[in-house]
Write an enzyme that holds these catalytic residues in place. Structure first.
Site, PDB file in Angstrom:
ATOM      1  N   GLY A 122       0.816  -1.214   0.000  1.00  0.00           N
ATOM      2  CA  GLY A 122       0.000   0.000   0.000  1.00  0.00           C
ATOM      3  C   GLY A 122       0.850   1.264   0.000  1.00  0.00           C
ATOM      4  O   GLY A 122       1.712   1.439   0.851  1.00  0.00           O
ATOM      5  N   ALA A 137       0.344  -4.962  12.841  1.00  0.00           N
ATOM      6  CA  ALA A 137       0.117  -3.514  12.817  1.00  0.00           C
ATOM      7  C   ALA A 137       1.401  -2.902  12.280  1.00  0.00           C
ATOM      8  O   ALA A 137       2.315  -2.561  13.023  1.00  0.00           O
ATOM      9  CB  ALA A 137      -0.195  -2.985  14.212  1.00  0.00           C
ATOM     10  N   CYS A 143      -8.922   2.724   6.286  1.00  0.00           N
ATOM     11  CA  CYS A 143      -8.042   3.688   6.956  1.00  0.00           C
ATOM     12  C   CYS A 143      -8.887   4.699   7.696  1.00  0.00           C
ATOM     13  O   CYS A 143      -9.972   5.049   7.247  1.00  0.00           O
ATOM     14  CB  CYS A 143      -7.214   4.447   5.928  1.00  0.00           C
ATOM     15  SG  CYS A 143      -6.073   3.410   5.077  1.00  0.00           S
ATOM     16  N   ILE A 178     -11.493  -9.884   1.408  1.00  0.00           N
ATOM     17  CA  ILE A 178     -11.550  -8.799   2.373  1.00  0.00           C
ATOM     18  C   ILE A 178     -10.149  -8.353   2.797  1.00  0.00           C
ATOM     19  O   ILE A 178      -9.171  -9.052   2.532  1.00  0.00           O
ATOM     20  CB  ILE A 178     -12.271  -9.263   3.678  1.00  0.00           C
ATOM     21  CG1 ILE A 178     -11.631 -10.524   4.220  1.00  0.00           C
ATOM     22  CG2 ILE A 178     -13.733  -9.369   3.507  1.00  0.00           C
ATOM     23  CD1 ILE A 178     -12.197 -11.070   5.531  1.00  0.00           C
ATOM     24  N   GLY A 184      -6.786 -15.822   3.939  1.00  0.00           N
ATOM     25  CA  GLY A 184      -6.468 -17.179   4.365  1.00  0.00           C
ATOM     26  C   GLY A 184      -6.294 -18.201   3.269  1.00  0.00           C
ATOM     27  O   GLY A 184      -6.453 -19.395   3.511  1.00  0.00           O
TER      28      GLY A 184
HETATM   29  C1  FMN Z   1       1.864  -7.771   7.145  1.00  0.00           C
HETATM   30  C2  FMN Z   1       0.656  -7.391   6.328  1.00  0.00           C
HETATM   31  C3  FMN Z   1       0.620  -6.164   5.659  1.00  0.00           C
HETATM   32  C4  FMN Z   1      -0.487  -5.784   4.905  1.00  0.00           C
HETATM   33  N1  FMN Z   1      -0.486  -4.590   4.239  1.00  0.00           N
HETATM   34  C5  FMN Z   1      -1.555  -4.238   3.477  1.00  0.00           C
HETATM   35  C6  FMN Z   1      -1.555  -3.022   2.716  1.00  0.00           C
HETATM   36  O1  FMN Z   1      -0.569  -2.277   2.706  1.00  0.00           O
HETATM   37  N2  FMN Z   1      -2.664  -2.703   2.009  1.00  0.00           N
HETATM   38  C7  FMN Z   1      -3.768  -3.531   1.960  1.00  0.00           C
HETATM   39  O2  FMN Z   1      -4.749  -3.203   1.294  1.00  0.00           O
HETATM   40  N3  FMN Z   1      -3.780  -4.706   2.634  1.00  0.00           N
HETATM   41  C8  FMN Z   1      -2.701  -5.074   3.390  1.00  0.00           C
HETATM   42  N4  FMN Z   1      -2.718  -6.285   4.069  1.00  0.00           N
HETATM   43  C9  FMN Z   1      -3.898  -7.173   3.965  1.00  0.00           C
HETATM   44  C10 FMN Z   1      -3.681  -8.294   2.945  1.00  0.00           C
HETATM   45  O3  FMN Z   1      -3.489  -7.782   1.653  1.00  0.00           O
HETATM   46  C11 FMN Z   1      -4.876  -9.259   2.940  1.00  0.00           C
HETATM   47  O4  FMN Z   1      -6.046  -8.530   2.604  1.00  0.00           O
HETATM   48  C12 FMN Z   1      -5.110  -9.923   4.277  1.00  0.00           C
HETATM   49  O5  FMN Z   1      -3.886 -10.240   4.893  1.00  0.00           O
HETATM   50  C13 FMN Z   1      -5.958 -11.191   4.185  1.00  0.00           C
HETATM   51  O6  FMN Z   1      -5.364 -12.140   3.324  1.00  0.00           O
HETATM   52  P1  FMN Z   1      -4.411 -13.351   3.856  1.00  0.00           P
HETATM   53  O7  FMN Z   1      -5.183 -14.048   4.945  1.00  0.00           O
HETATM   54  O8  FMN Z   1      -4.189 -14.197   2.654  1.00  0.00           O
HETATM   55  O9  FMN Z   1      -3.187 -12.714   4.367  1.00  0.00           O
HETATM   56  C14 FMN Z   1      -1.605  -6.668   4.819  1.00  0.00           C
HETATM   57  C15 FMN Z   1      -1.555  -7.903   5.481  1.00  0.00           C
HETATM   58  C16 FMN Z   1      -0.455  -8.284   6.226  1.00  0.00           C
HETATM   59  C17 FMN Z   1      -0.442  -9.616   6.911  1.00  0.00           C
END
Ligand code: FMN
Ligand code: FAD
Ligand code: FES
Lengths: 312, 256
Positions: free
Chosen positions: A47, A71, A131, A191, A244
Site C-alpha cells: 500500500g 500492525a 483507513c 476482504i 487465508g
Molecule cells: C503484514 C501485512 C501487511 C499488509 N499490508 C496491506 C496493505 O498495505 N494494504 C492492503 O490493502 N492490505 C494489506 N494487508 C492485507 C492483505 O493484503 C490481505 O487482505 C489480508 O492479509 C488477508 O489475506 P491473507 O489471509 O491471505 O493474508 C496486509 C496484510 C499483512 C499480513
C-alpha cells in the site's frame, strides 16, 4: 491438456487467478530469489501513499492460532520513491501489477490515485479504504457506505485505469459493496484483515505496540468466504477473494461462489513458493473435475441456484 | 537465499534445548545469518521460526534451539529422517572479514545468542584469531557449547546468575573491563543484556550486536521485524532486522 487458467477482470487479462496480496509481496521484486514472478497472475503492491509512512512502533506482529495479527502502520516508501526506485524494474516484468494505495483524506486518495494512474507499470489501482478518515474524526472510510461512495467516486473521476476497491470486513459487506460499485469501482477485493487484539498475560501488556492489529491467515478464511459470497450475490462487478488462502482449494472456494480471482497474502510468509504450488493445484483441480478452464468454475455453486440464504 | 527441503540427519535434546543437524542442498552462509525453519506441522504454528546458524559444513547445517514456546518446542522434537523447510541463509553477517590478525576480539553471548558467536569463533580461529568469549547464563545447565568452544581452543569466561558455574552475577560483570581493551565487540543475546553492554561500549571500539525481533517472513516483505536505527543522514528509520540486520552497529540501535 490445454487447460486455460486465464481470467479477465474488467477488461484486464490475467494468466491465472492467483494474485499476490498487498503488503505480503513487498514491491514484487523480493520474490526474485524464489520464483519467476511473471508466473503469477498478478501482484498487488505494498500500500502506497503520497508521502509514504515510517510505520508503527514495534512489536508489530503476533501469531495466533492459524493466524497473524499485524500492525505495520502501512509503512511505505511513498509514491515518488516507488516510481523512481521500483517501477523501472517492474515495467519489464510480464504480469499484472496492481497499485494498492490509501490516504487519510479524500484529497489524499485522489492525489495518490492520479500519481499512480500515470505510472506505466501500474495496470490497475486498488484502494485500501480500511483507513481512519482524519477529516471525519478518525472513523474508517470503509465502514460507512455513504463515505465509501464519496471516496470511490472521487477517485473514479480522477483515475483512468481500472479501479478496484478493497472492502473492510468491519462493514456490512453488502452495503459497502453496493456503495463502491455505485461509486464506480470496476472490481472489489474482499476482504482486508479483521481488527484484532492479543494480550501477554504474564507480562500484562499488549502483544502489539499499537494494541489493535489486523488478523490474517487461515483463521479468517471462512469469514472471507462468507463475505465473498455476499458480495457476489449483491453486485455484478467482479470480486477478488482474499483471506487465508494457503492452497489451491481455498481459492477455488472463492471462485465457486462467484469470485473471478483470488489473492494470497500471509501464506507467502511461510511459503514464498505458495503461488507456484497453488497454480499447480488449480491445474490438478481442473483435470480432476474434467473442466478445461478456470472460467467454468466461477460461480458454479450458485448457477441455477442463487436463492439468497437468510442468516441464522 | 532460497527455499529448500532439508532432512534431519541427527537431533538431540538436553534440558530446555535441542541441537539438530540438517542435510541437503543449501547455499553457503556467513556467521550471524539465520534460516526460517518449519517442520511438517500444518498451521500450528503457522509461521516458520528464525534460528541462527550454529555451524555448517559442505553437507550439513546445525542449529541450537531453546524451548520457549510451541514453535521452538516442535523444532527441538524433530527426529533423524524428518524433513524441514528452510528458507535462507538470511540477513547480513558479522563483519569478520574486517578483523585483522592481532586484533583484540571480544564476544559477549547470552543464552541462545551463543550459537551464532560460536560460528563466528570458528571463522576467526580458521584465520588464527583467538577471541575472548564471555558467556552469561542463568545457571550451569544453560551454558552452551562449552566443549565445542574448547575444541577451538577458546576458553569461555562464564558468569551465572545463581553462581552454579563461573562468576556469580551478570555477564557485564565479567565483560566490563575487557570491553575497553577490545578492538571488536560482537554480542548476541537477550535485549536486556545488549542494552547493558551498549552502555559500556565507547566510540573507539567497533561493536556489532545481533538483534532479535518477531518475524513473519524473514526475507523482507512483511515489515514485521522493524527496529529503529539511526542512519548516516542523522534520521532514525525503521530497518528490517531480517534484511538490513540482524547485525547492527551498536551505536546506531535505538533502544526503547
Ligand atoms: C503484514 C501485512 C501487511 C499488509 N499490508 C496491506 C496493505 O498495505 N494494504 C492492503 O490493502 N492490505 C494489506 N494487508 C492485507 C492483505 O493484503 C490481505 O487482505 C489480508 O492479509 C488477508 O489475506 P491473507 O489471509 O491471505 O493474508 C496486509 C496484510 C499483512 C499480513
Ligand atoms: C535472527 C534471529 C535468530 C535467532 N536465533 C535463535 C537461535 O539460534 N536459537 C534459538 O533458540 N532461538 C533463536 N531465536 C529466537 C527464536 O526465533 C524464538 O525463540 C522463537 O521464534 C520462539 O517461537 P516459539 O513458538 O517457541 O515461541 P512463541 O510462543 O512464539 O513465543 C514465546 C516467547 O518468545 C518471544 N519471541 C517469539 N519470537 C521471538 C523472536 N523472534 N525473538 C525474540 N523473542 C521472541 C515471544 O514474545 C514470547 O514471549 C532467533 C531469533 C531471531 C530473530
Ligand atoms: S520478518 Fe518480514 S520483513 Fe522482516
Amino acid at each position: 491438456m490445454g487447460l486455460d487458467l486465464s481470467v479477465e477482470i474488467g477488461g484486464l487479462k490475467f494468466k491465472n487467478p492467483v494474485i499476490l496480496a498487498s503488503g505480503c509481496a513487498g514491491y514484487g521484486l523480493e520474490f526474485e530469489d524464489f520464483f519467476d514472478i511473471s508466473l503469477a497472475g498478478g501482484v498487488s503492491l505494498k500500500g502506497l501513499s503520497v508521502k509514504g509512512s515510517g510505520g508503527t512502533h514495534p512489536p508489530r506482529i503476533w501469531e495466533t492460532p492459524a493466524g497473524l495479527i499485524n500492525a505495520i502502520g502501512l509503512q511505505n516508501i511513498g509514491i515518488d520513491a516507488f516510481i523512481r526506485d521500483k517501477a523501472p524494474r517492474l515495467r519489464k516484468i510480464d504480469t499484472v501489477f496492481i497499485a494498492n494505495f490509501y490516504g487519510h483524506r479524500i484529497e489524499e486518495y485522489t492525489e495518490a490515485g492520479v500519481m499512480l494512474d500515470q505510472e506505466e507499470c501500474v495496470d490497475a489501482l486498488e484502494m485500501n479504504i480500511s483507513c481512519p478518515n482524519i477529516s471525519e474524526g478518525g472513523i474508517q472510510f470503509g465502514v460507512n457506505p455513504p463515505l465509501v461512495y464519496k471516496v470511490v467516486s472521487a477517485c473514479r473521476k480522477a483515475i483512468k485505469k481500472p479501479l478496484w476497491v478493497k472492502l473492510s470486513p468491519s462493514s456490512d459487506i453488502r452495503e459497502t459493496a453496493k456503495a463502491a460499485v455505485e461509486g464506480g469501482a470496476d472490481a472489489l477485493t474482499v476482504i482486508n484483515t479483521i481488527p484484532a487484539m492479543a494480550v501477554d498475560v504474564e507480562k500484562i501488556e499488549f502483544r502489539i505496540h499499537n494494541r489493535v492489529g489486523g488478523l490474517s491467515g487461515p483463521a479468517i478464511h471462512p469469514i472471507a468466504v462468507r463475505m465473498v459470497n455476499d458480495a457476489c450475490q449483491t453486485v455484478k462487478a467482479p470480486v477478488i477473494g482474499c483471506g487465508g488462502v494457503e492452497k489451491a482449494e481455498d481459492g477455488i472456494e472463492f471462485m465457486l461462489l462467484g469470485a473471478t480471482a483470488f489473492q494470497v497474502g500471509t501464506a507467502l510468509f511461510r511459503n514464498p513458493l505458495a503461488p507456484v504450488e497453488i497454480i499447480e493445484g488449480l491445474e490438478k483441480y481442473l483435470e480432476r473435475h474434467g473442466f478445461s478452464s478456470m472460467n467454468e468454475i466461477i460461480g458454479k455453486l450458485h448457477n441455477g441456484n442463487d436463492k439468497p440464504r437468510s442468516c441464522s | 537465499m532460497k527455499k529448500t527441503l532439508l532432512r534431519v540427519r541427527e537431533s538431540r535434546q538436553f534440558g530446555d534445548y535441542g541441537l539438530f543437524r540438517l542435510e541437503g542442498e543449501f547455499e553457503p552462509s556467513m556467521p550471524g545469518q539465520f534460516y526460517m525453519l518449519k517442520g511438517d506441522w500444518g498451521y500450528t504454528p503457522l509461521l516458520a521460526r528464525p534460528i541462527s546458524i550454529m555451524t555448517e559444513d559442505r553437507h550439513t547445517v546445525s542449529f541450537l534451539v531453546k524451548i520457549v514456546g510451541e514453535g521452538s518446542r516442535k523444532l527441538t522434537e524433530v527426529n533423524a529422517g524428518d524433513s524441514m523447510t528452510a528458507v535462507g541463509p538470511l540477513g547480513n553477517h558479522f563483519p569478520f572479514e574486517e578483523v585483522k590478525k592481532g586484533d583484540n576480539v571480544l564476544m559477549i553471548g547470552g543464552g541462545v545468542g551463543v550459537p551464532p558467536l560460536y560460528y563466528l569463533s570458528e571463522k576467526l580461529v580458521e584465520r588464527e584469531i583467538l577471541p575472548v568469549f564471555c558467556q552469561g547464563a542463568r545457571s550451569r545447565n544453560d551454558i552452551l557449547l562449552l566443549e565445542e568452544l574448547r575444541a577451538l581452543s577458546v576458553e569461555p569466561l562464564i558468569s551465572t546468575e545463581d553462581g552454579s558455574s563461573g562468576t556469580k552475577g551478570l555477564i557485564t560483570d565479567i565483560a566490563k573491563e575487557r570491553i575497553g581493551k577490545a578492538d571488536f565487540v560482537f554480542a548476541c543475546g537477550p535485549k536486556g543484556m545488549l542494552v547493558a553492554v551498549s552502555k559500556l561500549v565507547d566510540g573507539k571500539t567497533r561493536a556489532y550486536f545481533s538483534l532479535e525481533e518477531r518475524m513473519a517472513c524473514g526475507f523482507g516483505i512483511c515489515l514485521g521485524c522493524a527496529c529503529g536505527i539511526k542512519h548516516d543522514d542523522g534520521e532514525t528509520r525503521y530497518d528490517r532486522v531480517c534484511v538490513e540486520g540482524p547485525i547492527f552497529e551498536a551505536g546506531k540501535i535505538v533502544w526503547d
